[in-house]
Design a protein around this motif. Structure first.
Motif, mmCIF file in Angstrom:
data_model
loop_
_atom_site.group_PDB
_atom_site.id
_atom_site.type_symbol
_atom_site.label_atom_id
_atom_site.label_comp_id
_atom_site.label_asym_id
_atom_site.label_seq_id
_atom_site.Cartn_x
_atom_site.Cartn_y
_atom_site.Cartn_z
ATOM 1 N N THR A 111 41.494 40.793 43.341
ATOM 2 C CA THR A 111 40.763 39.883 42.457
ATOM 3 C C THR A 111 40.606 40.481 41.059
ATOM 4 O OG1 THR A 111 38.605 40.791 43.147
ATOM 5 C CG2 THR A 111 39.448 38.886 44.365
ATOM 6 N N LEU A 112 40.497 39.615 40.097
ATOM 7 C CA LEU A 112 40.181 40.030 38.734
ATOM 8 C C LEU A 112 38.786 40.646 38.737
ATOM 9 C CD1 LEU A 112 41.400 39.857 35.822
ATOM 10 C CD2 LEU A 112 40.047 37.760 35.547
ATOM 11 N N SER A 113 38.647 41.796 38.110
ATOM 12 C CA SER A 113 37.352 42.474 38.085
ATOM 13 C C SER A 113 36.531 41.949 36.918
ATOM 14 C CB SER A 113 37.554 43.983 37.942
ATOM 15 O OG SER A 113 36.326 44.669 38.067
ATOM 16 N N GLY A 114 35.455 41.236 37.219
ATOM 17 C CA GLY A 114 34.671 40.603 36.165
ATOM 18 C C GLY A 114 35.537 39.601 35.434
ATOM 19 N N SER A 115 35.563 39.725 34.093
ATOM 20 C CA SER A 115 36.423 38.854 33.293
ATOM 21 C C SER A 115 37.737 39.546 32.960
ATOM 22 C CB SER A 115 35.704 38.458 31.998
ATOM 23 O OG SER A 115 35.387 39.612 31.231
ATOM 24 N N THR A 119 40.721 44.582 34.029
ATOM 25 C CA THR A 119 40.952 45.353 35.244
ATOM 26 C C THR A 119 41.162 44.440 36.444
ATOM 27 O OG1 THR A 119 39.700 47.250 34.460
ATOM 28 C CG2 THR A 119 39.899 47.009 36.836
ATOM 29 N N PHE A 120 42.057 44.888 37.356
ATOM 30 C CA PHE A 120 42.235 44.199 38.625
ATOM 31 C C PHE A 120 41.738 45.084 39.746
ATOM 32 C CE2 PHE A 120 44.061 40.654 40.901
ATOM 33 C CZ PHE A 120 44.108 39.684 39.917
ATOM 34 N N PHE A 121 40.961 44.491 40.651
ATOM 35 C CA PHE A 121 40.368 45.203 41.778
ATOM 36 C C PHE A 121 41.092 44.829 43.070
ATOM 37 C CE2 PHE A 121 37.529 44.406 45.418
ATOM 38 C CZ PHE A 121 37.200 45.710 45.753
ATOM 39 N N ASN A 122 41.461 45.832 43.838
ATOM 40 C CA ASN A 122 42.089 45.604 45.138
ATOM 41 C C ASN A 122 41.364 46.424 46.195
ATOM 42 O OD1 ASN A 122 44.623 44.212 43.991
ATOM 43 N ND2 ASN A 122 44.628 46.187 42.948
ATOM 44 N N MET A 123 41.138 45.825 47.352
ATOM 45 C CA MET A 123 40.556 46.557 48.471
ATOM 46 C C MET A 123 41.622 46.752 49.541
ATOM 47 S SD MET A 123 37.466 45.479 51.076
ATOM 48 C CE MET A 123 36.109 45.790 49.968
ATOM 49 N N THR A 124 41.700 47.983 50.049
ATOM 50 C CA THR A 124 42.663 48.285 51.098
ATOM 51 C C THR A 124 42.002 49.171 52.149
ATOM 52 O OG1 THR A 124 43.504 50.394 50.216
ATOM 53 C CG2 THR A 124 44.476 48.379 49.330
ATOM 54 N N TYR A 125 42.658 49.260 53.292
ATOM 55 C CA TYR A 125 42.300 50.313 54.222
ATOM 56 C C TYR A 125 42.727 51.655 53.615
ATOM 57 C CZ TYR A 125 41.482 46.813 57.876
ATOM 58 O OH TYR A 125 41.000 45.752 58.613
ATOM 59 N N LEU A 140 46.527 37.889 29.826
ATOM 60 C CA LEU A 140 47.355 39.072 30.066
ATOM 61 C C LEU A 140 48.248 38.747 31.269
ATOM 62 C CD1 LEU A 140 47.727 41.963 28.960
ATOM 63 C CD2 LEU A 140 46.118 42.738 30.704
ATOM 64 N N PRO A 141 49.364 38.060 31.043
ATOM 65 C CA PRO A 141 50.173 37.518 32.144
ATOM 66 C C PRO A 141 50.654 38.555 33.161
ATOM 67 C CG PRO A 141 50.830 36.547 30.045
ATOM 68 C CD PRO A 141 49.868 37.641 29.723
ATOM 69 N N GLU A 142 50.709 39.831 32.777
ATOM 70 C CA GLU A 142 51.121 40.865 33.736
ATOM 71 C C GLU A 142 50.204 40.903 34.951
ATOM 72 O OE1 GLU A 142 50.653 41.232 30.442
ATOM 73 O OE2 GLU A 142 51.774 42.967 29.672
ATOM 74 N N LEU A 143 48.989 40.394 34.807
ATOM 75 C CA LEU A 143 48.025 40.444 35.904
ATOM 76 C C LEU A 143 48.464 39.608 37.106
ATOM 77 C CD1 LEU A 143 44.650 40.302 33.933
ATOM 78 C CD2 LEU A 143 45.821 42.309 34.870
ATOM 79 N N PHE A 144 49.258 38.577 36.873
ATOM 80 C CA PHE A 144 49.754 37.776 37.995
ATOM 81 C C PHE A 144 50.663 38.626 38.882
ATOM 82 C CE2 PHE A 144 48.604 34.489 34.913
ATOM 83 C CZ PHE A 144 47.888 33.609 35.713
ATOM 84 N N GLU A 145 51.441 39.496 38.266
ATOM 85 C CA GLU A 145 52.301 40.384 39.047
ATOM 86 C C GLU A 145 51.480 41.475 39.724
ATOM 87 O OE1 GLU A 145 56.392 43.058 38.694
ATOM 88 O OE2 GLU A 145 55.576 42.066 36.908
ATOM 89 N N VAL A 146 50.438 41.962 39.049
ATOM 90 C CA VAL A 146 49.537 42.945 39.662
ATOM 91 C C VAL A 146 48.974 42.399 40.969
ATOM 92 C CG1 VAL A 146 47.321 44.141 39.419
ATOM 93 C CG2 VAL A 146 48.925 44.091 37.498
ATOM 94 N N GLN A 147 48.527 41.159 40.942
ATOM 95 C CA GLN A 147 47.962 40.542 42.148
ATOM 96 C C GLN A 147 49.033 40.312 43.206
ATOM 97 O OE1 GLN A 147 46.402 36.438 41.895
ATOM 98 N NE2 GLN A 147 44.523 37.238 42.818
#
Length: 292
Positions: A246-250, A253-259, A227-234
């Motif tokens: 980071t990629l969530s599991g396999s 979903t993409f997981f991001n941590m922020t303040y 799913l190449p759109e994930l590179f832009e998500v990151q």
């Protein structure tokens, strides 16, 4: 009785099959004795008739309840699902953990979280999702002699998860077939060092260093190509103050941590750029499975 289990995000970049954390997004199941067997599902999976006819939860529940009591009971199961299916947020681990916990509760037998975790290992052989599902928080976990050894760190509430859920699933089984059969020593050292550093960052609350610690050479790039759109998500996350992305599991979903103060801004950028994806802010969960 009611049992609830949180969603999880596993691997966390370099921690392939080892690192995971839990999110305040829960599946709940309400169970009551009945004169006949019945299943109802609300939320995720409600429109999937196969989940009622061939339900992994029911199969696991019946196996453990029969083992504990010597009989097959009749129950009414009401599922309230919030964890998306096949999106890398631990939906299958939530099913496994809640089924075993429910069987023990229905049988009137107490079970520790550690025992529950080791029983779940029979159905999910990698501990990175089932461990935070049971324990809550951030977890590093390994398997030795068919037992899970893990350490947990609570995640402070000034941190938020900004999650991007694409409209397409990625099969975990298929995703694993896209991974290399072997790795160069340099890449193994790269991931070993960053997984170690990432673990230390969580336990020491050195959040700024996560931007380096969360990098990976083992699995993310190969899986993201599905799913190449994930590179832009990151890329968007990294450019907008995310502490880690980071990629969530396999996936998908993409997981991001922020303040906390950066979460809304990142969310709005995702919603504008990817209107067909589901984007949301979640708290982190530090409780794991809850027996009600």
């Amino acid at each position: 009785m009611t049992i609830s289990v949180p969603a999880t995000s596993a691997n966390l970049g370099p921690g392939f099959d080892t690192l995971g954390l839990s999110l305040a997004l829960r599946n709940k199941v309400h169970i009551q004795p009945s004169t006949f067997f019945s299943v109802s599902i609300k939320g995720e999976g409600a429109n999937n008739p196969r989940l009622k006819g061939n339900n992994l939860f029911i199969n696991i529940f019946n196996d453990h309840y029969r083992h504990l009591t010597g009989k097959k009971g009749l129950f009414r199961f009401k599922f309230y699902n919030k964890i998306p299916l096949s999106r890398g947020l631990g939906s299958s681990s939530a099913v496994i953990v809640s089924a075993i916990a429910s069987a023990y509760s229905a049988a009137g037998v107490n079970i520790t979280k550690r025992k529950l975790l080791n029983l779940a290992l029979h159905y999910e052989h990698h501990p990175d999702n089932i461990t935070p599902a049971v324990m809550g928080g951030f977890n590093v976990a390994v398997v030795e002699n068919r037992k899970v050894y893990s350490q947990k760190k609570r995640i402070p509430n000034y941190l938020k998860a900004v999650v991007v859920i694409p409209d397409k699933p990625i099969s975990t089984a298929y995703s694993r077939t896209t991974l290399p059969r072997s790795y160069r020593k340099e890449d193994a050292i790269y991931n070993l060092g960053r997984a170690s550093l990432l673990t230390a960052c969580f336990f020491n609350e050195s959040w700024e260093m996560l931007r380096v610690a969360a990098r990976d050479r083992f699995h993310q790039a190969a899986r993201m190509k599905n799913l190449p759109e994930l590179f832009e998500v990151q890329k968007i996350a990294i450019e907008n103050n995310a502490l880690m992305s980071t990629l969530s599991g396999s996936g998908s979903t993409f997981f991001n941590m922020t303040y906390k103060e950066d979460a809304e801004s990142l969310l709005e950028k995702y919603r504008k750029r990817f209107p067909n994806f589901r984007s949301a802010i979640y708290d982190f969960d530090n409780d794991g499975v809850i027996f009600g």
